[in-house]
Design a protein around this motif. Structure first.
Motif, short mmCIF file in Angstrom:
data_model
loop_
_atom_site.label_atom_id
_atom_site.label_comp_id
_atom_site.label_asym_id
_atom_site.label_seq_id
_atom_site.Cartn_x
_atom_site.Cartn_y
_atom_site.Cartn_z
N ALA A 57 0.76 -1.32 0.16
CA ALA A 57 -0.19 -0.20 0.25
C ALA A 57 0.78 1.21 0.08
CB ALA A 57 -0.88 -0.48 1.08
N ALA A 81 -0.35 -0.16 -5.02
CA ALA A 81 -1.64 0.11 -4.91
C ALA A 81 -2.27 1.03 -6.33
CB ALA A 81 -2.11 0.67 -3.68
N HIS A 84 -3.72 -2.00 -8.82
CA HIS A 84 -3.69 -2.84 -7.83
C HIS A 84 -4.60 -2.69 -7.16
CE1 HIS A 84 -1.14 -5.91 -10.23
NE2 HIS A 84 0.15 -5.11 -10.33
N THR A 85 -5.96 -2.58 -7.11
CA THR A 85 -6.73 -1.78 -6.20
C THR A 85 -6.67 -2.40 -5.25
OG1 THR A 85 -7.84 -0.52 -8.21
CG2 THR A 85 -8.82 -0.55 -6.45
N ASP A 86 -7.38 -1.98 -3.93
CA ASP A 86 -7.81 -2.79 -3.07
C ASP A 86 -6.67 -3.83 -2.48
OD1 ASP A 86 -9.32 -2.49 -0.57
OD2 ASP A 86 -11.10 -4.12 -2.23
N GLY A 87 -5.46 -3.27 -2.22
CA GLY A 87 -4.98 -3.90 -1.59
C GLY A 87 -4.60 -5.47 -1.94
N LYS A 89 -7.09 -6.95 -4.08
CA LYS A 89 -8.03 -7.48 -4.10
C LYS A 89 -9.05 -7.61 -4.61
CE LYS A 89 -6.64 -7.54 1.01
NZ LYS A 89 -6.77 -7.27 2.40
N THR A 90 -9.64 -6.41 -5.33
CA THR A 90 -10.49 -6.19 -6.66
C THR A 90 -9.59 -6.03 -7.95
OG1 THR A 90 -10.34 -3.89 -6.31
CG2 THR A 90 -11.99 -5.61 -4.86
N GLU A 91 -10.44 -5.68 -9.02
CA GLU A 91 -9.69 -6.32 -10.13
C GLU A 91 -9.22 -4.72 -10.15
OE1 GLU A 91 -11.68 -4.54 -13.99
OE2 GLU A 91 -12.13 -6.65 -13.72
N GLY A 92 -8.38 -4.08 -11.05
CA GLY A 92 -7.14 -3.06 -11.12
C GLY A 92 -7.20 -2.48 -12.58
N SER A 102 -7.93 -9.21 -10.25
CA SER A 102 -7.51 -9.25 -9.15
C SER A 102 -6.21 -10.08 -8.78
CB SER A 102 -8.72 -9.71 -8.23
OG SER A 102 -8.60 -10.75 -7.91
#
Ligand code: HEC
Length: 168
Positions: A57, A81, A84-87, A89-92, A102
Motif C-alpha cells: 500500500a 496499490a 492493483h486496487t484495494d490491496g 483484492k479487486t480488479e485493478g 485481482s
C-alpha cells in the motif's frame, strides 16, 4: 512492442509528466514522501504478510512517478496499490486505463512461463518487473525483507488456490 507492459507504463510516464508540467512545481511538492521501510521484526509468516500489505500500500521504491487517485486532489507517489486496487483484492486499473485481474490466486500460477522471453518467471521476478516497469522505482533485492514480505502477502491472497494449473 517487446513487452505487454511497456505501453501502459510509457503512457503513464507521459501522463505523469503532463500532470507535473500542467500543475507546476506545487504538484510535485505536495506528493507525500511515502517510502515505507520494512524494519519491524516479524516472528511469523502472518506478520510478514501483514507487513507485506503495508509495503504493497505504501512503499514507493524511490520513484519520482506520481499519479492522482480517484477522488483525490493531490498527486501521490506510485505504489503497488496505484494499479492493483484495494490491496490487489479487486480488479485493478493502470493509470493508462488497462484493466488488471485481482491478485487473489495469482501466486499459485507461479512459476509462470513467458513465451516471448523464453523465461520462467518466479513470483519474485514478477514483483521486480512491476517495480521497474510499473512503479519505475528500484526493485527490492530477491532476499530482502521487503521482497520476502511481499511474497508472503501475495501468497496469503492465494490461500486455498490450486497450484500447478499452468501445467497441462
Ligand atoms: C503501473 C501499474 C502497476 C503497478 C504500479 C504495479 N503493477 Fe503489478 N501488474 C501490472 C500489470 C499491467 C500486470 C500484468 C501484466 C504484466 O505482468 O506485465 C501486473 C501483474 C502483476 C502480478 C502478476 C499477476 C498474475 O496473475 O500473474 C503480480 C503478482 C503483481 N503485478 C504484483 C505487483 C506488486 C507487488 C507491485 C508493487 C511492488 C505491483 N504489481 C505494481 C501493473 C502494475
Amino acid at each position: 512492442m517487446e513487452h505487454p507492459f511497456a505501453k501502459p507504463a510509457m503512457a503513464f510516464a507521459l501522463l505523469a509528466a503532463a500532470l507535473v508540467f500542467g500543475a507546476g512545481a506545487a504538484s510535485a511538492a505536495t506528493a507525500p514522501a511515502g517510502k515505507f521501510t520494512a524494519t519491524a521484526k516479524v516472528s511469523s509468516v502472518d506478520e510478514a504478510a501483514d507487513q507485506g500489505a503495508q509495503i504493497f500500500a505504501n512503499d514507493t521504491f524511490g520513484t519520482k512517478q506520481t499519479w492522482v487517485p480517484p477522488n483525490a486532489f493531490n498527486s501521490h507517489l506510485m505504489t503497488c496499490a496505484a494499479c492493483h486496487t484495494d490491496g490487489g483484492k479487486t480488479e485493478g486499473t493502470t493509470p493508462a486505463g488497462a484493466h488488471l485481474p485481482s491478485l487473489i490466486g495469482a501466486a499459485a500460477k507461479y512459476p509462470k512461463f513467458k513465451a516471448k522471453k523464453h523465461a520462467v518467471y518466479t513470483l519474485e521476478r514478477q514483483i521486480v518487473h512491476c517495480v521497474r516497469a510499473g512503479i519505475m522505482g528500484k526493485p527490492p533485492g530477491y532476499n530482502s525483507p521487503e521482497m520476502i514480505d511481499l511474497v508472503a502477502y501475495l501468497t496469503q491472497l492465494s490461500k486455498g488456490a490450486t497450484m500447478g494449473q499452468q501445467f497441462k
